[in-house]
Design an enzyme around this catalytic site. Structure first.
Site, short mmCIF file in Angstrom:
data_model
loop_
_atom_site.label_atom_id
_atom_site.label_comp_id
_atom_site.label_asym_id
_atom_site.label_seq_id
_atom_site.Cartn_x
_atom_site.Cartn_y
_atom_site.Cartn_z
N HIS A 14 0.82 -1.21 0.00
CA HIS A 14 0.00 0.00 0.00
C HIS A 14 0.86 1.26 0.00
O HIS A 14 0.66 2.19 -0.78
CB HIS A 14 -0.91 -0.03 1.24
N CYS B 104 -1.55 -5.33 -15.70
CA CYS B 104 -1.60 -4.22 -14.76
C CYS B 104 -0.82 -4.53 -13.49
O CYS B 104 -0.85 -3.77 -12.54
CB CYS B 104 -3.04 -3.84 -14.45
C1 PEP Z 1 -1.83 -8.06 -9.45
O1 PEP Z 1 -2.13 -9.04 -8.77
O2 PEP Z 1 -0.84 -8.02 -10.23
C2 PEP Z 1 -2.66 -6.84 -9.37
C3 PEP Z 1 -2.48 -5.84 -10.24
O3 PEP Z 1 -3.59 -6.76 -8.38
P1 PEP Z 1 -3.22 -6.40 -6.85
O4 PEP Z 1 -1.78 -5.96 -6.83
O5 PEP Z 1 -4.14 -5.33 -6.43
O6 PEP Z 1 -3.46 -7.72 -6.18
#
Ligand code: PEP
Ligand code: MG
Length: 794
Positions: free
Chosen positions: A433, A746
């Site tokens: 975070h 992402c």
């Molecule tokens: C991921 O898992 O790569 C992602 C983009 O989601 P998060 O980091 O929010 O789990």
């Protein structure tokens, strides 16, 4: 005057006909090829409001606070659409349409009435600093039968929830904005695009043309990636080109007359759109438009059966002061406009993405007063006094310019993090975070130091180097003072379209709506991941608790506000918002968090779609928030589901979407590919009708390699480029390409150059990176695309 012919209006008439129509008038007068048409003037709209008496009702109703705004806006739209147009006005508009039919270039035996495009031309639309562009209606392929209704829809679009909200937040009076409506003969383009008569960032004497098959709306709205050509205007020849894979085109359906996105045949997808002869004509057109206005222009054009038309022209507002001195313009996009600006020593696509301080870093810093080291999470250097935060109620001790030091940040700390000059934490990695939020806010940050809260003392003066991952004693050195001002977004300004043009879209990840404007200023092609859980967590309560205390509507309002802020900042660029995916340990510190289950490994536990399907009440609220945004006209919002394993997960979520009134066939929605199961079962998942998948490599890596992404003991085993992970990605992209499903990434790995190279070679549709890495990724994507093109012709 109810209507005016486009050929008769000039810039001086802007208050009556709006910016768009005035510009079309100027171009027609200059003998440029503009499709014929007329304008229903702003006075006509005013008279309609006044003679029918609905004006005062609308403006009184809009004088409400934010809570009643959606309802008042809806009522205003209803009144405009349902109130009949006075007879005299009706007759004049239809008579002008009849005359347009006479002018229309139809075949002699063609008895059909002309198709027209109906576009709003707001009188404040193109004012500098108050760009309403894209907020009002454009309706294509209209005939006599619907014409008046469509004109009224343009009038009503002044009261879309989005437009009303925009005027409220930017201090415009609802009663002060008028709208004229352009009714123009439809150009059924075979090819279309945009042209910059000078290079949009440097002002160099180089023309840029982008083009795709069919109508230009698909290019302008970003639904299709166009070909890109850089042209020497002296010789009218292409000096550099990138041919995109143009999967779709917007064309008129000959059966229904409606305009729709249709697939492009295989043989034309990667074919160059404009011929050499057409380039010559575009260059000639560009020269005439520029001569007419006396400054570089950004032109929308269309070709129909070999005939070239101009649809719009605007001055280029993004030329940097560093550019060609003859063509320099003063604009707000010039700040920090050097595309290559960046931190000394920054590698091509690093984005601060290394998980650990390297050996070389460690050696070079020995004996240099380094107090602690950690993972460089957000670039930049800043000095300030240490504030040690152990409890949430100590947060107000952090004042402007302090260095916030804490075991780990939580979403409740966001306001304090915003005040801080720098952030240092004991725990966490690049995807924690604190790392995500500090990057988005442009605050230098180091995470995973293990010892910061022990070693650093309250009140101690320190310097944090977010790039080197070091905290040193004392204030900045003389020559570091400039670096202190460093803002990662400044290095990626100016705005679209001053960026490397790439066929693969480059988007940005976002978690906190407060960072939306900064993220939009990167020139990213949209938001590839908007993590909605951060909006919820910053409410300080678990979703269940918030709903119990304030009701479902209040919860929906919060989500709508958060997503809307981002959708607004990016419009019409797409924003992919993801439904909640917070592990239970992130909810535990919130009010209501004591009800969260205690889990052995929350990363493998009750999160994402599993929780949503298990507890559908809060999930339904999230979906209703999407529904409200879709209804309010935010057609750039896309819905993404996290942590799905198989088609059954997706089917169950889809049923809930339908239950709240979302039509999955009419909205853009998709899933994250974060578990090996979802990659292996992608064919069945795609059969549910998704539009896209997005690789969440943070999770896909941890689940494929069985390496907890938050466990510092195995951090050296967390390898997103592991052949096992790449193999899952490769086969998923291949299957999705066959099925016409877009692919994206992402996860944090999107900011790494090796991953970018791999993905572009595999033909991924888009890459979504952290805010500070966007510009580097754009350059890397462009480099790989050009290399692939060269390889293919060698
Ligand atoms: C991921 O898992 O790569 C992602 C983009 O989601 P998060 O980091 O929010 O789990
Ligand atoms: Mg994930």
């Amino acid at each position: 005057m109810t209507v005016l012919w486009i050929g008769d209006v000039r810039s001086a008439d802007i208050d009556t006909v709006g910016g768009k129509a005035a510009s079309l008038g100027e171009l027609t007068e200059a003998g440029l090829p503009v499709p014929p048409g007329f304008v229903v003037t702003a006075e006509t709209y005013r008279t309609f409001l006044e003679t029918t008496g609905i004006g005062s009702e609308i403006f009184d109703a809009l004088a409400v606070d934010d809570d009643g705004l959606a309802e008042a806006a809806e009522r205003a739209r209803e009144l405009v659409v349902e109130t009949p147009v006075p007879e005299a006005v009706r007759e004049e508009i239809l008579a002008a349409y009849g005359d347009l039919g006479g002018l229309a270039d139809t075949e002699p035996d063609d008895q059909s009435e002309p198709f027209v495009a109906v576009r709003s031309s707001a009188t404040a639309e193109d004012l500098p600093d108050a760009s309403f562009a894209g907020q009002y209606e454009t309706i294509l392929n209209v005939t006599e039968e619907d014409l008046l209704d469509r004109v009224k829809e343009c009038w009503a679009s002044l009261f879309s929830e989005r437009a009303v909200h925009y005027r409220n937040t930017h201090g415009f009076d609802h009663d002060d904005v008028d709208v004229a409506v352009v009714v123009q003969q439809m150009v059924d383009a075979d090819k279309s695009g945009v042209m910059f008569t000078r290079h949009p960032s440097t002002g160099d004497r180089q023309m840029i043309v982008e083009s795709a098959w069919g109508l230009g709306e698909a290019v302008v709205s970003g639904m299709v990636s166009p070909d890109h050509y850089e042209i020497d205007p002296e010789t009218a020849t292409i000096v550099e080109s990138t041919i995109a894979d143009k999967k779709q085109q917007m064309i008129k359906d000959p059966e229904t007359g409606e305009t729709a996105l249709q697939p492009v045949g295989d043989e034309r997808r990667t074919e160059r759109v404009v011929t050499d002869a057409e380039i010559e004509r575009l260059v000639e057109l560009g020269r005439r438009v520029e001569d007419h206005y006396g400054e570089p222009q950004d032109v929308e054009w269309a070709l129909v059966e070999g005939e070239l038309f101009m649809l719009q022209s605007r001055p280029i507002t993004t030329i940097s002061e560093a550019g060609d001195s003859e063509t320099v313009q003063e604009t707000d996009a010039t700040q920090g406009g050097d595309e290559t600006a960046g931190r000394p020593g920054q590698t091509a696509v690093d984005g601060g993405g290394d998980q650990q301080v390297t050996e070389a870093d460690a050696d070079s810093e020995t004996d240099d007063g380094v107090l602690v080291r950690g993972v460089s999470a957000s670039p930049g250097t800043a000095s300030g006094e240490v504030r040690l935060i152990t409890k949430l109620d100590h947060l107000d001790q952090v004042t402007e310019g302090d260095v916030l030091v804490s075991t780990m940040t939580t979403p409740d700390m966001v306001p304090a993090m915003q005040r801080a000059a720098a952030i240092v934490t004991d725990e966490g990695g690049m995807t924690s975070h604190s790392a995500i939020v500090s990057r988005e806010m442009g605050v230098p940050a180091i995470v995973g130091t293990r010892t910061a809260t022990d070693v650093l003392k309250p009140g101690q003066q320190v310097t944090v180097d977010g790039e080197m991952g070091t905290v040193t004693e004392g204030g900045p050195e003389e020559d570091e003072a400039a670096a202190e001002e460093y803002d990662p977004v400044e290095s990626v300004r100016p705005q679209t379209p001053v960026k490397p043009m790439t066929a693969t879209e480059v988007k940005v990840n976002l978690s906190i709506p407060e960072a939306a404007e900064r993220a939009a200023a990167t020139g990213a092609d949209g938001v590839g991941l908007l993590r909605m859980e951060h909006m919820v967590i910053s409410l300080g309560k678990t979703p269940e608790q918030y709903i119990a205390d304030h009701g479902e509507n209040a919860f929906i309002d919060e989500l709508v506000d958060g997503v809307r802020t981002v959708a607004e900042a990016f419009y019409p660029r797409p924003v992919r918002a993801r439904t909640l995916d917070a592990p239970t340990d992130e909810f535990r510190d919130l009010q209501g968090g004591s009800d969260e289950p205690h889990e052995h490994n929350p990363m493998l536990g009750y999160r994402g779609i599993r929780r949503s399907l298990d507890k559908p009440a809060p999930f339904r609220c999230e979906l209703r928030a999407f529904k409200r945004l879709f209804d309010a006209g935010y057609d750039n919002v896309e819905l993404m589901l996290p942590l799905v394993n198989d088609a059954e997960d997706v089917e169950r979520a889809k049923l809930l979407m339908e239950e709240v009134g979302i039509d999955p066939a009419k909205s853009r929605w998709g899933v994250m590919v974060e578990t090996p199961a979802s990659a292996l079962l992608i064919e069945e998942i795609a059969a549910e009708g998704i539009d896209f998948v997005s690789f969440g490599t943070n999770d896909l890596t941890q689940y494929t390699l069985a390496v907890d992404r938050n466990n510092e003991h195995v951090v050296d085993r967390f390898d997103e480029l592991h052949p096992g992970v790449l193999s899952l990605i490769e086969t998923t992209i291949e299957t999705c390409r066959e099925l016409g499903v877009d692919t994206s990434i992402c996860g944090q790995a999107a900011s790494k150059s090796d991953m970018v190279d791999f993905l572009v070679e595999q033909g991924i549709s888009s890459i979504s990176a952290n805010i500070d890495a966007v510009r580097d990724v754009q350059h890397e994507v462009k480099r790989v695309e050009q290399k692939l093109l060269l390889d293919s012709v060698r």
